[in-house]
Design a protein around this motif. Structure first.
Motif, PDB file in Angstrom:
ATOM      1  N   UNK A   1       0.001  -1.214  -5.703  1.00 55.21           N
ATOM      2  CA  UNK A   1      -0.080  -2.653  -5.936  1.00 55.21           C
ATOM      3  C   UNK A   1       0.847  -3.415  -4.996  1.00 55.21           C
ATOM      4  N   UNK A   2       2.073  -2.904  -4.801  1.00 56.86           N
ATOM      5  CA  UNK A   2       3.035  -3.582  -3.943  1.00 56.86           C
ATOM      6  C   UNK A   2       2.548  -3.632  -2.493  1.00 56.86           C
ATOM      7  N   UNK A   3       1.971  -2.534  -2.016  1.00 59.33           N
ATOM      8  CA  UNK A   3       1.467  -2.493  -0.646  1.00 59.33           C
ATOM      9  C   UNK A   3       0.297  -3.449  -0.466  1.00 59.33           C
TER      10      UNK A   3
ATOM     11  N   UNK B   1       1.603   5.899  -3.005  1.00 56.93           N
ATOM     12  CA  UNK B   1       0.740   4.798  -3.413  1.00 56.93           C
ATOM     13  C   UNK B   1       0.441   3.868  -2.257  1.00 56.93           C
ATOM     14  N   UNK B   2       1.425   3.679  -1.366  1.00 53.54           N
ATOM     15  CA  UNK B   2       1.217   2.832  -0.190  1.00 53.54           C
ATOM     16  C   UNK B   2       0.144   3.423   0.717  1.00 53.54           C
ATOM     17  N   UNK B   3       0.160   4.738   0.884  1.00 54.25           N
ATOM     18  CA  UNK B   3      -0.860   5.380   1.725  1.00 54.25           C
ATOM     19  C   UNK B   3      -2.244   5.252   1.093  1.00 54.25           C
ATOM     20  N   UNK B   4      -2.306   5.351  -0.235  1.00 50.83           N
ATOM     21  CA  UNK B   4      -3.593   5.177  -0.908  1.00 50.83           C
ATOM     22  C   UNK B   4      -4.126   3.766  -0.725  1.00 50.83           C
ATOM     23  N   UNK B   5      -3.235   2.770  -0.833  1.00 50.37           N
ATOM     24  CA  UNK B   5      -3.653   1.375  -0.648  1.00 50.37           C
ATOM     25  C   UNK B   5      -4.153   1.165   0.776  1.00 50.37           C
ATOM     26  N   UNK B   6      -3.445   1.735   1.748  1.00 55.67           N
ATOM     27  CA  UNK B   6      -3.872   1.598   3.138  1.00 55.67           C
ATOM     28  C   UNK B   6      -5.263   2.185   3.338  1.00 55.67           C
ATOM     29  N   UNK B   7      -5.500   3.351   2.734  1.00 53.18           N
ATOM     30  CA  UNK B   7      -6.813   3.981   2.869  1.00 53.18           C
ATOM     31  C   UNK B   7      -7.910   3.106   2.279  1.00 53.18           C
ATOM     32  N   UNK B   8      -7.654   2.511   1.111  1.00 51.51           N
ATOM     33  CA  UNK B   8      -8.660   1.664   0.471  1.00 51.51           C
ATOM     34  C   UNK B   8      -8.892   0.371   1.247  1.00 51.51           C
ATOM     35  N   UNK B   9      -7.891  -0.043   2.034  1.00 51.85           N
ATOM     36  CA  UNK B   9      -8.042  -1.235   2.863  1.00 51.85           C
ATOM     37  C   UNK B   9      -8.644  -0.913   4.230  1.00 51.85           C
ATOM     38  N   UNK B  10      -8.954   0.345   4.451  1.00 45.51           N
ATOM     39  CA  UNK B  10      -9.558   0.751   5.712  1.00 45.51           C
ATOM     40  C   UNK B  10      -8.574   0.906   6.841  1.00 45.51           C
ATOM     41  N   UNK B  11      -7.290   1.098   6.512  1.00 46.48           N
ATOM     42  CA  UNK B  11      -6.256   1.239   7.538  1.00 46.48           C
ATOM     43  C   UNK B  11      -5.900   2.703   7.728  1.00 46.48           C
ATOM     44  N   UNK B  12      -5.792   3.114   8.959  1.00 44.41           N
ATOM     45  CA  UNK B  12      -5.445   4.498   9.253  1.00 44.41           C
ATOM     46  C   UNK B  12      -3.934   4.665   9.233  1.00 44.41           C
TER      47      UNK B  12
END
Length: 343
Positions: free
Chosen positions: A228-230, A253-264
């Motif tokens: 959530x924070x990411x 959790x930050x890596x999961x958020x990045x993945x869901x946002x389409x960021x590598x």
């Protein structure tokens, strides 16, 4: 179930001799010791822990109080504690407080000094007044993984220089070329992760950047909190090239958020955490983190508490004792790389 007296009769020795063999105390000849061990094996005797506690005046167990057994760091620490205790013939009781001071107080009142000879406390959100009252009742207390070695808590503790851990994480990102870094703090502003964030800010300022002005979110110390924070940080600051998290779970959790946002990760967003739990090594990409000496801290805590249990008169003099473990160390894995420009 056979008794100690029955073992003594079977071996032709006194109950005191059987007790000395079991506890590896006193002078017992090798032939006598072998005869006692054979009697124990033949009768299937097992020591009665409650009777042993009554006889010795203290139980053979130690309590470990943690805020959340669901956090994978605590089982890893508990395993190290259990291994150290087993070598000294003691057993471990784990008390999960769920971060509730009232639950922790109940554990202290019901277990300390009765079911457990002493208490190890790990970020269990307990009032220091309750801990000192426990010591006065005759059950030593040792704080584990204290985060500010230069600020003693007034109770015996094993400390980790987490401020240095925060510095190492920030310096790693700075060395890679990151200048737009967001921070996730897995506690309240003045909570247990404050020292880690202080180290991050200090390293950023030493590099000529406004560390205190870097985008920051205070979130639960969980994977969901980091997610959530990411998401919030990137929505408000899309130019961020890296995320620093004060613990591994929010970093994951930050890596999961990045993945869901389409960021590598790490090509478009680098992520670094602190602690080095098993999941940090198993995640994909594997998480760059600052490892702390978990096993060493557990063994030191057990050693210190054992000393206080064995020599209760030394508890007063040990109140200000601080044992500092080895310095944190950076572990570079696949979640960090140099920035590749704006997205």
């Amino acid at each position: 179930m056979p008794t100690l007296n029955e073992v003594a009769r079977h071996a032709g020795v006194t109950p005191a001799t059987v007790s000395n063999v079991l506890r590896e105390r006193g002078r017992v000849g090798e032939a006598t010791r072998q005869r006692v061990l054979e009697a124990i094996e033949a009768l299937g005797y097992r020591p009665h822990l409650s009777a042993r506690a009554l006889a010795e005046g203290r139980p053979p167990t130690i309590a470990l109080m943690v805020s959340s057994i669901a956090n994978p760091f605590y089982p890893e620490f508990a395993l190290a504690v259990e291994n150290a205790l087993r070598r000294s013939g003691r057993f471990l009781i784990i008390c999960n407080t769920d971060g509730d001071p009232q639950t922790g107080r109940a554990y202290l009142e019901q277990i300390a000094g009765t079911l457990s000879a002493g208490v190890l406390v790990m970020n269990a959100n307990l009032d220091f007044a309750d801990l000192r009252a426990t010591v006065r009742r005759g059950a030593p207390v040792v704080l584990c993984m204290w985060e500010r070695p230069l600020d003693p808590p007034g109770l015996p503790c094993v400390a980790v220089d987490f401020r240095r851990a925060g510095e190492l994480a920030a310096q790693h990102l700075l060395t890679l070329g990151h200048r737009r870094v967001g921070a996730i703090v897995g506690s309240k502003v003045s909570g247990i992760h404050a020292a880690r964030y202080d180290g991050f800010v200090a390293a950023m300022q030493a590099a000529g950047l406004d560390g205190a002005g870097a985008p920051v979110r205070y979130a639960p110390d969980t994977t969901q909190g980091g997610y959530a924070a990411t998401s919030e940080l990137l929505a408000r600051h899309p130019d961020l090239t890296a995320i620093f998290a004060t613990n591994d779970l929010p970093a994951l959790g930050a890596m999961q958020a990045a993945a869901d946002l389409g960021l590598h990760v790490p090509r478009e967003l680098s992520v670094v955490g602190i602690t080095d739990i098993q999941l940090a090594r198993e995640s994909r990409p594997a998480l760059t983190t600052v490892a702390v000496a978990t096993i060493e801290a557990a063994e030191l805590a057990v050693e210190l508490l054992t000393e206080l249990v064995e020599a209760p008169d030394s508890a007063t003099g040990a109140a200000a004792r601080v044992c500092v473990v080895s310095a944190p160390r950076l572990v570079v894995r696949a979640s960090t790389a140099g920035p590749r420009g704006k997205r």
